[in-house]
Scaffold this motif. Structure first.
Motif: not given
Length: 325
Positions: A181-202
């Motif tokens: 609903s808020r249009g929260f996308g990958r770039d937004d998600f990356k801000i909250f996940h800067p570390g680890g494998k997930l953050g690296a993949a983003l």
């Protein structure tokens, strides 16, 4: 073990699957009470100017902590408040712009009492996730997300199993619905996940590539021997071929040279042995996508293209260095 452990696994998963199926049928039915409460709850969350406070005791509390983390990481500010600690000062963590989601399968969890009274006193929106339609929690709530009746997978003690699975799924439904609903996308998600494998993949390719002083690129029409010299000097295992306009028209890799081992490299031109229309990425390609291109094509390096022209080179080591792999 004498007990048939595979039968137990099948029974538990079947019961929980049936619970989720029932939950799904209720939510997607626009005339059901749960579906209507679900939509009204989303409106409450959307209008909330503060945080979504999630609370629950015992197993419900563990689910609540996970849901608060999911909300927070997907664009909806959220926190978990333990109901026991709430009675000893943590009610001050709940502001008048917040809303509360309280979780209790029975709806009669005594430790929630002070929290419910606090919400009523200060007119804080309260949503209940419960299986008790006539419970104290349901009666105190502004909205009730009533879990459909389903057998617990632990029939011996009736321990929370199917009910906690349904609660977790219902919370995920709310979080994902708000995300979209808020249009929260990958770039937004990356801000909250800067570390680890997930953050690296983003991360994007432009975040990974170090500046190369000289790209391994040669002009179309030159002898293969000159391309070999550039390939060897660069050490990336590939060299790009560009036309007169600077557009990438092909690449030559170590593998291409092995496949044409019988040629005279002083006479043969790069155009005759190059791989045409090579796979490439752009500066904005996600690291995870670049990795997929490399692994599926068994490629160790990809040229970065902007408007058809090579501007950089992504090597598998660039991905390794930040933990994408």
């Amino acid at each position: 073990m004498t007990t048939d452990i595979l039968s137990i696994a099948s029974e538990v998963l079947t019961l929980e699957e049936e619970g989720l199926r029932t939950l799904r049928e209720e939510i997607v039915n626009p005339t059901s009470a749960l579906s209507q409460a679900y939509r009204r709850t989303l409106t409450l969350i959307e209008k909330c100017e503060g945080r979504v406070i999630i609370s629950g005791m015992g197993k419900s509390g563990h689910i609540g902590r996970k849901l608060a983390a999911t909300f927070a990481s997907t664009g909806t500010p959220a926190s978990f408040v333990h109901p026991g600690e709430a009675s000893h000062g943590d009610l001050g963590m709940i502001g008048d712009r917040d809303m509360v989601i309280a979780i209790s399968n029975s709806g009669e969890t005594q430790e929630l009492g002070d929290l419910l009274g606090y919400c009523q006193r200060f007119d804080i929106p309260l949503v209940a996730i419960t299986g008790g339609a006539e419970s104290a929690l349901a009666k105190a709530a502004d909205e009730v997300l009533l879990l459909p009746k389903a057998a617990e997978a632990c029939r011996e003690t009736n321990a929370p199993t199917t009910s906690t699975t349904m609660t977790l799924a219902l919370g995920d439904v709310l979080a994902v619905a708000m995300l979209r609903s808020r249009g929260f996308g990958r770039d937004d998600f990356k801000i909250f996940h800067p570390g680890g494998k997930l953050g690296a993949a983003l991360k994007k390719v432009e975040d990974l590539v170090k500046d190369h002083k000289t790209l391994p690129v040669v002009s179309s029409g030159i002898p293969v021997i000159e391309a070999i010299e550039v390939l060897n000097d660069a050490g990336f295992g590939t060299v790009g071929i560009v036309d007169k306009q600077g557009l990438l028209v092909g690449i030559i890799t170590d593998g291409d040279l092995r496949r044409h081992i019988g040629i005279d490299p002083k006479v043969e031109t790069v155009d005759n042995i190059m791989t045409k229309q090579p796979k490439t990425v752009t500066p904005h390609t996600l690291a995870a996508e670049a990795l997929n291109i490399m692994t599926s094509g068994k490629i160790s390096a990809l040229f970065i293209i902007e408007e058809g022209k090579p501007t950089g080179l992504l090597h598998i080591h660039d991905l390794l260095s930040v933990g994408v792999i």
